[in-house]
Design a protein around this motif. Structure first.
Motif, PDB file in Angstrom:
ATOM      1  N   LYS A 386      -4.679   5.093  -7.422  1.00  0.00           N
ATOM      2  CA  LYS A 386      -5.455   4.450  -6.812  1.00  0.00           C
ATOM      3  C   LYS A 386      -5.437   2.880  -7.386  1.00  0.00           C
ATOM      4  CE  LYS A 386      -9.248   7.747  -6.715  1.00  0.00           C
ATOM      5  NZ  LYS A 386     -10.677   7.937  -6.812  1.00  0.00           N
ATOM      6  N   PHE A 387      -4.870   2.656  -8.558  1.00  0.00           N
ATOM      7  CA  PHE A 387      -4.146   1.484  -8.750  1.00  0.00           C
ATOM      8  C   PHE A 387      -3.192   0.942  -7.766  1.00  0.00           C
ATOM      9  CE2 PHE A 387      -1.475  -1.371 -11.368  1.00  0.00           C
ATOM     10  CZ  PHE A 387      -2.287  -2.328 -11.577  1.00  0.00           C
ATOM     11  N   TYR A 388      -2.083   1.827  -7.599  1.00  0.00           N
ATOM     12  CA  TYR A 388      -1.003   1.366  -6.640  1.00  0.00           C
ATOM     13  C   TYR A 388      -1.605   1.074  -5.270  1.00  0.00           C
ATOM     14  CZ  TYR A 388       2.518   2.282  -3.454  1.00  0.00           C
ATOM     15  OH  TYR A 388       3.317   2.101  -2.268  1.00  0.00           O
ATOM     16  N   GLU A 389      -2.665   2.042  -4.827  1.00  0.00           N
ATOM     17  CA  GLU A 389      -3.340   1.725  -3.615  1.00  0.00           C
ATOM     18  C   GLU A 389      -4.007   0.315  -3.185  1.00  0.00           C
ATOM     19  OE1 GLU A 389      -2.916   3.160  -0.621  1.00  0.00           O
ATOM     20  OE2 GLU A 389      -1.587   4.814  -1.339  1.00  0.00           O
ATOM     21  N   LYS A 390      -4.125  -0.288  -4.576  1.00  0.00           N
ATOM     22  CA  LYS A 390      -4.943  -1.489  -4.439  1.00  0.00           C
ATOM     23  C   LYS A 390      -4.032  -2.488  -4.587  1.00  0.00           C
ATOM     24  CE  LYS A 390      -9.449  -0.168  -6.615  1.00  0.00           C
ATOM     25  NZ  LYS A 390      -9.376   1.311  -6.662  1.00  0.00           N
ATOM     26  N   ILE A 391      -2.870  -2.389  -5.303  1.00  0.00           N
ATOM     27  CA  ILE A 391      -2.121  -3.470  -5.527  1.00  0.00           C
ATOM     28  C   ILE A 391      -0.525  -3.531  -4.757  1.00  0.00           C
ATOM     29  CG2 ILE A 391      -3.137  -4.260  -7.520  1.00  0.00           C
ATOM     30  CD1 ILE A 391       0.347  -2.645  -7.845  1.00  0.00           C
ATOM     31  N   LYS A 392      -0.443  -2.129  -4.038  1.00  0.00           N
ATOM     32  CA  LYS A 392       0.746  -2.195  -3.257  1.00  0.00           C
ATOM     33  C   LYS A 392       1.439  -3.400  -2.511  1.00  0.00           C
ATOM     34  CE  LYS A 392      -1.109   0.587   0.677  1.00  0.00           C
ATOM     35  NZ  LYS A 392      -0.770   1.924   1.231  1.00  0.00           N
ATOM     36  N   ASP A 393       0.399  -4.021  -1.776  1.00  0.00           N
ATOM     37  CA  ASP A 393       0.889  -5.143  -0.981  1.00  0.00           C
ATOM     38  C   ASP A 393       1.255  -6.391  -1.808  1.00  0.00           C
ATOM     39  OD1 ASP A 393       0.480  -3.644   1.462  1.00  0.00           O
ATOM     40  OD2 ASP A 393      -1.580  -4.031   1.506  1.00  0.00           O
ATOM     41  N   ILE A 394       0.731  -6.374  -3.188  1.00  0.00           N
ATOM     42  CA  ILE A 394       1.449  -7.695  -3.840  1.00  0.00           C
ATOM     43  C   ILE A 394       2.385  -7.380  -4.915  1.00  0.00           C
ATOM     44  CG2 ILE A 394      -1.067  -8.668  -3.578  1.00  0.00           C
ATOM     45  CD1 ILE A 394      -1.338  -7.897  -6.715  1.00  0.00           C
ATOM     46  N   LEU A 395       3.141  -6.254  -4.783  1.00  0.00           N
ATOM     47  CA  LEU A 395       4.223  -5.982  -5.592  1.00  0.00           C
ATOM     48  C   LEU A 395       5.358  -6.892  -5.009  1.00  0.00           C
ATOM     49  CD1 LEU A 395       4.245  -1.943  -5.389  1.00  0.00           C
ATOM     50  CD2 LEU A 395       3.808  -3.396  -7.236  1.00  0.00           C
ATOM     51  N   ILE A 396       5.798  -7.592  -5.902  1.00  0.00           N
ATOM     52  CA  ILE A 396       6.823  -8.557  -5.281  1.00  0.00           C
ATOM     53  C   ILE A 396       8.492  -8.058  -6.264  1.00  0.00           C
ATOM     54  CG2 ILE A 396       5.316 -10.267  -4.735  1.00  0.00           C
ATOM     55  CD1 ILE A 396       6.140 -11.809  -7.399  1.00  0.00           C
ATOM     56  N   PHE A 397       9.345  -8.787  -5.726  1.00  0.00           N
ATOM     57  CA  PHE A 397      10.777  -8.493  -6.319  1.00  0.00           C
ATOM     58  C   PHE A 397      11.534  -9.827  -6.400  1.00  0.00           C
ATOM     59  CE2 PHE A 397       9.212  -4.763  -4.133  1.00  0.00           C
ATOM     60  CZ  PHE A 397       9.414  -3.611  -4.767  1.00  0.00           C
ATOM     61  N   LYS A 398      12.253 -10.100  -7.498  1.00  0.00           N
ATOM     62  CA  LYS A 398      12.955 -11.262  -7.476  1.00  0.00           C
ATOM     63  C   LYS A 398      14.301 -10.759  -6.716  1.00  0.00           C
ATOM     64  CE  LYS A 398      14.934 -14.832 -10.472  1.00  0.00           C
ATOM     65  NZ  LYS A 398      15.413 -15.059 -12.004  1.00  0.00           N
TER      66      LYS A 398
END
Length: 620
Positions: A386-398
């Motif tokens: 559920k945490f992943y579902e909430k923040i998946k769109d703000i996962l960033i990569f350098k």
């Protein structure tokens, strides 16, 4: 004059000797319990004054004093709270597990808006005194008009003595512990101070510590040990950044500033307040369990209780105060309860909301924080769907270009060059040759260089349809290849080249790929199967036993037929007299490719140095 002897009434589910020995998991908790009882007594009295049930001054200077006397081997807990009558002593002290706080709340519940500041609703707290005492004495005087001061004495058995007190002349209670020989450590002032700071540092009543064996200095200002108004109890709008930072330094003794924080302030459907800090890490090796302190009505309960604070959030530091938590009699362990799960989920939601808010409103700072918070976020995704579902769109990569992109942004940028394939770098130094090739043809790759990334990319591949992560040295992008002819002549050339290297390398490498690379300067490269390398790394990470050859990396030697050296090698191979030179060149090309991918082992390096010296001699 009161004089009475009797037996303590113990409910059938409680056995007094067990209370003395096993009630609490930590022996020092008796200090917390007795101070909490004193605070309760004061809270009760103040509430009665507020309700108009008694005439008194709400600002008279309420306090709990802990007094140490090493010579007499006593420890006293003194309050100026509600006190007790003879009947109340018999009811609340002589009947184990009958809670005075519960009785008080029941009596005044219709007149009270909030009863949660009455801490002691566990019933057995007072009896923790017998864990360290050979005898316990209570001197108490009730606030009620005409009440007589009472002394209650018990030596740890079930018998007690009740008499008129000669010591207590003002409203309140003094509990005197006559410390047994096994517990004399609790007669050390520094030890008592340490325990008070640990458990009672934020109780709502001032707590003082005095040493009866030391002469009091009249000119010295005595300060309470606790902070009666912790920052988490304030409304977030009333707190400054500097106050948050100062609170962090004070509570966690960490003088590195936190990156940012989340102030929890919930009144419904449960009562929850607290502050969670994201600490700054200097490197990945500093990633250790943080410290989230759990309080119940400002009374410290324990650090890092996983039933309330999800495991991945324990990488943070913070304080959580939740009066609604269902604790057992020792206040040290949570009971299984649906409310606990609701509280836990709410905390996760608030953390996710804060991260999303930061990403949307302050992307620059979010990018800057990523190095420190990425492991926490990735670990959270792995542990909590559920945490992943909430923040998946703000996962960033350098990226290798130095900017930060979301997965969606990266795939959009690269869709024409390698659709849904995410190239990544795990070691910028080791994979520098591949990075330079990407740079030359304006390709991009993300940097995934933490120990958790192997798990994380597998997780993303199962949750993001069609997305495949490929390390930069695991495949040759089509963009790096020239268009190869699909002719019989080209196929024959490929077969011939593969045969030359197979014969010369004598089984050093099992797989070959003949390509036409745009970068003509490179004779050959090593690529390693993504799947086999991941399996090998996972096996090493978990220290698993494996059979020889099991989970080994599958290497492929990519031979660039556009390279001049490779072209000349073909003509050289047609001369039987040059066979030794062909073997020499093929082995040297392999070693150069291996060096570009990783370090050679000792034997390989010895052979490479020897061959390099031979090459120099031939040139001379």
């Amino acid at each position: 004059m009161i004089k009475e002897n009797g037996n303590i009434s113990i409910h059938t589910e409680n056995i007094f000797p067990i209370i003395k020995k096993w009630l609490y998991s930590d022996k020092d908790i008796f200090i917390r319990e007795l101070i909490s009882n004193g605070c309760d007594a004061i809270s009760k009295y103040k509430r009665l004054v507020t309700l108009g049930e008694v005439s008194g001054d709400i600002n008279e200077g309420f306090k709990v004093t802990v007094s140490v006397n090493k010579e007499n081997k006593t420890l006293k807990f003194i309050d100026n709270g509600i006190g007790m009558t003879e009947e109340e002593v018999k009811k609340y002290i002589n009947q184990v597990a009958f809670s005075g706080a519960e009785d008080f709340i029941e009596k005044y519940k219709d007149k009270m808006d909030d009863s949660k500041d009455i801490i002691g609703h566990f019933g057995l707290g007072f009896y923790s005194a017998f864990m360290v005492s050979k005898q316990v004495k209570i001197d108490t005087l009730s606030f009620k008009e005409g009440a007589e001061p009472i002394t209650w004495v018990c030596d740890g058995g079930t018998e007690y003595e009740l008499t008129t007190s000669e010591e207590r002349t003002t409203r309140g209670t003094t509990i005197t512990l006559f410390i047994d020989e096994e517990s004399e450590e609790f007669l050390e002032e520094y030890k008592v101070r340490e325990i008070i700071n640990k458990y009672c540092g934020f109780l709502p009543t001032e707590i003082y510590l005095e040493n009866e064996n030391e002469e009091k200095k009249e000119d010295k200002e005595i300060k309470p040990l606790n902070d009666i108004a912790p920052l988490w109890a304030k409304a977030p709008k009333d707190c400054t950044d500097e106050e948050y930072k100062e609170f962090y330094r004070k509570v966690f003794m960490d003088f590195n500033e936190p990156l940012f924080w989340i102030h929890l302030n919930v009144d419904y459907p449960f009562n929850l307040k607290g502050i969670l800090y994201f600490p700054k890490l200097n490197n990945e090796f500093e990633i250790v369990e943080g410290k989230v302190k759990l309080y119940n009505n400002q009374v410290f309960v324990a650090d890092n209780i996983k039933e309330v604070i999800p495991e991945f959030l324990l990488l943070l530091k913070g304080t959580i105060d939740c009066p609604d938590l269902p604790l057992n009699v020792s206040r040290s362990f949570l009971q299984k309860d649906r409310d606990v799960m609701k509280i836990s989920k709410h905390i996760v939601k608030k953390v996710a909301d804060k991260l999303v808010e930061l990403f949307k409103n302050d992307r620059e700072n979010y990018n800057n924080f990523w190095k420190d918070i990425q492991v926490f976020i990735k670990y959270g995704c792995l542990k909590d769907e559920k945490f992943y579902e909430k923040i998946k769109d703000i996962l960033i990569f350098k990226t290798m270009k130095g900017d930060y992109v979301t997965l969606k942004e990266y795939l959009e940028e690269c869709k024409e060059k390698h659709e849904n394939k995410v190239f990544y770098i795990s070691d910028e130094k080791q994979q520098s040759q591949y990075i330079k090739m990407f740079e030359a043809y304006d390709l991009n790759a993300v940097i995934l260089d933490t120990t958790i990334d192997n798990h994380f990319i597998s997780f993303l591949e199962t949750h993001e349809s069609g997305v495949k992560f490929t390390r930069i040295d695991s495949d040759i992008s089509e963009t790096l290849k020239s268009k190869d002819e699909d002719s019989e002549e080209s196929k024959n050339l490929n077969t011939k080249l593969e045969g030359i290297f197979k014969d010369s390398l004598n089984g050093k490498i099992a797989k070959f790929s003949i390509e036409s690379l745009k970068n003509e300067a490179t004779p050959a490269m090593i690529v390693i199967s993504e799947e086999s390398r991941r399996m090998s790394e996972m096996s090493k990470m978990f220290g698993g036993m494996q059979m020889p050859g099991m989970f080994t990396e599958e290497k492929t030697l990519v031979i660039n037929k556009n390279n001049n050296l490779i072209k000349k090698l073909i003509s050289l191979s047609e001369d039987e007299a040059k066979k030794e030179d062909v073997n020499f060149i093929c082995n040297h090309i392999l070693d150069l490719a291996l060096i570009s991918n990783k370090e050679l082992n000792v034997d390989e390096m010895d052979a490479f140095i020897k061959r390099s010296n031979e090459l120099l001699n031939k040139l001379v």
